[in-house]
Design a protein around this motif. Structure first.
Motif, PDB file in Angstrom:
ATOM      1  N   VAL A 120       0.838  -1.196   0.000  1.00  0.00           N
ATOM      2  CA  VAL A 120       0.000   0.000   0.000  1.00  0.00           C
ATOM      3  C   VAL A 120       0.879   1.253   0.000  1.00  0.00           C
ATOM      4  CG1 VAL A 120      -2.061   1.029   1.026  1.00  0.00           C
ATOM      5  CG2 VAL A 120      -1.569  -1.358   1.451  1.00  0.00           C
ATOM      6  N   PRO A 121       1.612   1.487  -1.101  1.00  0.00           N
ATOM      7  CA  PRO A 121       2.514   2.633  -1.138  1.00  0.00           C
ATOM      8  C   PRO A 121       1.791   3.981  -1.088  1.00  0.00           C
ATOM      9  CG  PRO A 121       2.359   1.628  -3.308  1.00  0.00           C
ATOM     10  CD  PRO A 121       1.624   0.726  -2.352  1.00  0.00           C
ATOM     11  N   GLU A 122       0.482   3.987  -1.363  1.00  0.00           N
ATOM     12  CA  GLU A 122      -0.286   5.227  -1.297  1.00  0.00           C
ATOM     13  C   GLU A 122      -0.228   5.833   0.103  1.00  0.00           C
ATOM     14  OE1 GLU A 122      -1.418   2.324  -2.358  1.00  0.00           O
ATOM     15  OE2 GLU A 122      -2.378   2.563  -4.291  1.00  0.00           O
ATOM     16  N   ASP A 136      -9.129   6.426  -4.273  1.00  0.00           N
ATOM     17  CA  ASP A 136      -8.938   6.161  -5.702  1.00  0.00           C
ATOM     18  C   ASP A 136      -8.548   4.708  -5.937  1.00  0.00           C
ATOM     19  OD1 ASP A 136      -9.550   8.745  -6.441  1.00  0.00           O
ATOM     20  OD2 ASP A 136      -7.458   9.379  -6.656  1.00  0.00           O
ATOM     21  N   ARG A 137      -7.615   4.219  -5.154  1.00  0.00           N
ATOM     22  CA  ARG A 137      -7.130   2.855  -5.355  1.00  0.00           C
ATOM     23  C   ARG A 137      -8.241   1.824  -5.173  1.00  0.00           C
ATOM     24  NH1 ARG A 137      -2.017  -0.453  -3.119  1.00  0.00           N
ATOM     25  NH2 ARG A 137      -2.690  -2.446  -3.947  1.00  0.00           N
ATOM     26  N   PHE A 138      -9.039   1.977  -4.113  1.00  0.00           N
ATOM     27  CA  PHE A 138     -10.052   0.981  -3.803  1.00  0.00           C
ATOM     28  C   PHE A 138     -11.418   1.301  -4.411  1.00  0.00           C
ATOM     29  CE2 PHE A 138      -6.984   0.310  -0.269  1.00  0.00           C
ATOM     30  CZ  PHE A 138      -6.686  -1.023  -0.532  1.00  0.00           C
ATOM     31  N   GLY A 139     -11.537   2.461  -5.055  1.00  0.00           N
ATOM     32  CA  GLY A 139     -12.801   2.816  -5.699  1.00  0.00           C
ATOM     33  C   GLY A 139     -13.932   3.046  -4.712  1.00  0.00           C
ATOM     34  N   VAL A 140     -13.606   3.697  -3.599  1.00  0.00           N
ATOM     35  CA  VAL A 140     -14.624   3.983  -2.576  1.00  0.00           C
ATOM     36  C   VAL A 140     -14.632   5.481  -2.308  1.00  0.00           C
ATOM     37  CG1 VAL A 140     -14.420   1.702  -1.495  1.00  0.00           C
ATOM     38  CG2 VAL A 140     -12.999   3.585  -0.673  1.00  0.00           C
ATOM     39  N   PRO A 141     -15.693   6.010  -1.706  1.00  0.00           N
ATOM     40  CA  PRO A 141     -15.701   7.434  -1.371  1.00  0.00           C
ATOM     41  C   PRO A 141     -14.654   7.746  -0.298  1.00  0.00           C
ATOM     42  CG  PRO A 141     -17.904   6.465  -1.165  1.00  0.00           C
ATOM     43  CD  PRO A 141     -16.950   5.341  -1.386  1.00  0.00           C
ATOM     44  N   VAL A 142     -14.121   8.963  -0.315  1.00  0.00           N
ATOM     45  CA  VAL A 142     -13.132   9.366   0.675  1.00  0.00           C
ATOM     46  C   VAL A 142     -13.688   9.263   2.097  1.00  0.00           C
ATOM     47  CG1 VAL A 142     -11.784  10.841  -0.863  1.00  0.00           C
ATOM     48  CG2 VAL A 142     -13.660  11.825   0.448  1.00  0.00           C
ATOM     49  N   GLU A 143     -15.005   9.399   2.244  1.00  0.00           N
ATOM     50  CA  GLU A 143     -15.632   9.333   3.570  1.00  0.00           C
ATOM     51  C   GLU A 143     -15.378   8.003   4.271  1.00  0.00           C
ATOM     52  OE1 GLU A 143     -17.479  12.433   1.197  1.00  0.00           O
ATOM     53  OE2 GLU A 143     -17.275  10.303   0.777  1.00  0.00           O
ATOM     54  N   GLY A 158      -2.777   2.693  15.321  1.00  0.00           N
ATOM     55  CA  GLY A 158      -3.405   3.843  15.953  1.00  0.00           C
ATOM     56  C   GLY A 158      -2.439   4.910  16.440  1.00  0.00           C
ATOM     57  N   LYS A 159      -1.169   4.764  16.125  1.00  0.00           N
ATOM     58  CA  LYS A 159      -0.169   5.751  16.560  1.00  0.00           C
ATOM     59  C   LYS A 159      -0.130   6.965  15.643  1.00  0.00           C
ATOM     60  CE  LYS A 159       2.818   2.265  18.607  1.00  0.00           C
ATOM     61  NZ  LYS A 159       4.095   1.569  18.491  1.00  0.00           N
ATOM     62  N   ARG A 160      -0.697   6.834  14.453  1.00  0.00           N
ATOM     63  CA  ARG A 160      -0.679   7.919  13.480  1.00  0.00           C
ATOM     64  C   ARG A 160      -2.028   7.929  12.760  1.00  0.00           C
ATOM     65  NH1 ARG A 160       3.940   9.255   9.038  1.00  0.00           N
ATOM     66  NH2 ARG A 160       5.276   8.962  10.840  1.00  0.00           N
ATOM     67  N   GLN A 161      -2.470   9.099  12.329  1.00  0.00           N
ATOM     68  CA  GLN A 161      -3.725   9.261  11.583  1.00  0.00           C
ATOM     69  C   GLN A 161      -3.453   9.289  10.085  1.00  0.00           C
ATOM     70  OE1 GLN A 161      -6.915   9.715  12.959  1.00  0.00           O
ATOM     71  NE2 GLN A 161      -5.950   9.143  14.892  1.00  0.00           N
ATOM     72  N   LEU A 162      -4.447   8.890   9.297  1.00  0.00           N
ATOM     73  CA  LEU A 162      -4.364   9.069   7.847  1.00  0.00           C
ATOM     74  C   LEU A 162      -4.477  10.556   7.546  1.00  0.00           C
ATOM     75  CD1 LEU A 162      -6.748   6.209   6.690  1.00  0.00           C
ATOM     76  CD2 LEU A 162      -4.324   6.374   6.137  1.00  0.00           C
ATOM     77  N   ASN A 163      -3.655  11.057   6.605  1.00  0.00           N
ATOM     78  CA  ASN A 163      -3.790  12.453   6.206  1.00  0.00           C
ATOM     79  C   ASN A 163      -4.657  12.535   4.949  1.00  0.00           C
ATOM     80  OD1 ASN A 163      -2.130  12.186   3.849  1.00  0.00           O
ATOM     81  ND2 ASN A 163      -0.290  12.417   5.118  1.00  0.00           N
ATOM     82  N   LEU A 164      -4.987  13.735   4.540  1.00  0.00           N
ATOM     83  CA  LEU A 164      -5.894  13.942   3.410  1.00  0.00           C
ATOM     84  C   LEU A 164      -5.348  13.353   2.112  1.00  0.00           C
ATOM     85  CD1 LEU A 164      -8.550  15.095   2.488  1.00  0.00           C
ATOM     86  CD2 LEU A 164      -7.450  17.304   2.169  1.00  0.00           C
ATOM     87  N   ARG A 165      -4.064  13.501   1.852  1.00  0.00           N
ATOM     88  CA  ARG A 165      -3.453  12.929   0.644  1.00  0.00           C
ATOM     89  C   ARG A 165      -3.617  11.409   0.638  1.00  0.00           C
ATOM     90  NH1 ARG A 165       0.710  10.015  -0.175  1.00  0.00           N
ATOM     91  NH2 ARG A 165       1.622  10.411   1.872  1.00  0.00           N
ATOM     92  N   GLN A 166      -3.327  10.789   1.773  1.00  0.00           N
ATOM     93  CA  GLN A 166      -3.439   9.334   1.870  1.00  0.00           C
ATOM     94  C   GLN A 166      -4.885   8.885   1.667  1.00  0.00           C
ATOM     95  OE1 GLN A 166      -1.792   9.264   5.803  1.00  0.00           O
ATOM     96  NE2 GLN A 166       0.194   8.469   5.108  1.00  0.00           N
ATOM     97  N   VAL A 167      -5.805   9.610   2.276  1.00  0.00           N
ATOM     98  CA  VAL A 167      -7.225   9.290   2.160  1.00  0.00           C
ATOM     99  C   VAL A 167      -7.661   9.345   0.693  1.00  0.00           C
ATOM    100  CG1 VAL A 167      -9.541  10.175   2.661  1.00  0.00           C
ATOM    101  CG2 VAL A 167      -7.865   9.936   4.503  1.00  0.00           C
ATOM    102  N   ARG A 168      -7.287  10.401  -0.004  1.00  0.00           N
ATOM    103  CA  ARG A 168      -7.668  10.540  -1.414  1.00  0.00           C
ATOM    104  C   ARG A 168      -7.076   9.416  -2.266  1.00  0.00           C
ATOM    105  NH1 ARG A 168      -6.838  17.012  -1.702  1.00  0.00           N
ATOM    106  NH2 ARG A 168      -8.896  17.581  -0.967  1.00  0.00           N
TER     107      ARG A 168
END
Length: 133
Positions: free
Chosen positions: A94-96, A123-130, A109-119
Motif C-alpha cells: 500500500v505505497p499510497e 482512488d485505489r479501492f474505488g470507494v468514497p473518501v468518507e 493507531g499511533k498515526r492518523q491518515l492524512n488527506l493525501r493518503q485518504v484521497r
C-alpha cells in the motif's frame, strides 16, 4: 379498460411479489433470488426490457437493508484494514499510504491518515473518501 391494464390485472399475482417492499426475511430472500436470476438474464445490457424491473427490485432490497441491517460505523483505519485483508494486501503493498513503518503506525493507531493518503486510498479501492474519514 385498456389492454395494458387488462394484461397487468391478469398477471398481477405473478408480478406482485417482485414489486412489493419486503417485510420479512423470506420476502427479502425471494427478492434477492429473483434479482440474481434477472441479472443472469440481463447481463451487461442496460437496455434490456427487464433492466427496469431489476432496478426496482434492487431499490427494494437496498431499502430493506437500510432499515433492517444498518451498516456498522467503522473508523478509517478499520476500513483500510478490511480492504487490505479483502484484497490480500500486506503493509508493503500500500505505497499510497507510505512506507511499511508508516502503515504500521497507522494500523496500530499511533498515526492518523492524512488527506493525501485518504484521497489516494479512495482512488485505489474505488470507494468514497468518507470511508477513510
Amino acid at each position: 379498460m385498456s389492454a395494458l391494464i387488462k394484461h397487468a390485472t391478469e398477471h398481477w399475482h405473478h408480478v406482485a411479489p417482485l414489486l412489493n417492499k419486503p417485510e420479512t426475511e423470506d420476502e427479502y430472500d425471494l427478492l434477492v433470488s429473483g434479482l440474481d436470476e434477472l441479472l443472469e438474464i440481463i447481463g451487461e445490457d442496460e437496455g434490456h426490457p427487464l433492466n427496469r424491473l431489476a432496478i426496482l427490485i434492487g431499490d427494494a432490497i437496498e431499502a430493506y437493508d437500510h432499515e433492517n441491517r444498518p451498516m456498522p460505523v467503522a473508523s478509517g483505519v478499520e476500513a483500510l484494514r478490511y480492504l487490505m485483508r479483502e484484497h490480500g494486501l500486506n503493509q508493503g503493498d500500500v505505497p499510497e499510504v507510505g512506507t511499511q513503518s508508516v502503515i504500521s503506525e497507522i494500523l496500530s493507531g499511533k498515526r492518523q491518515l492524512n488527506l493525501r493518503q485518504v484521497r489516494q486510498l479512495a482512488d485505489r479501492f474505488g470507494v468514497p473518501v468518507e470511508v477513510f474519514i
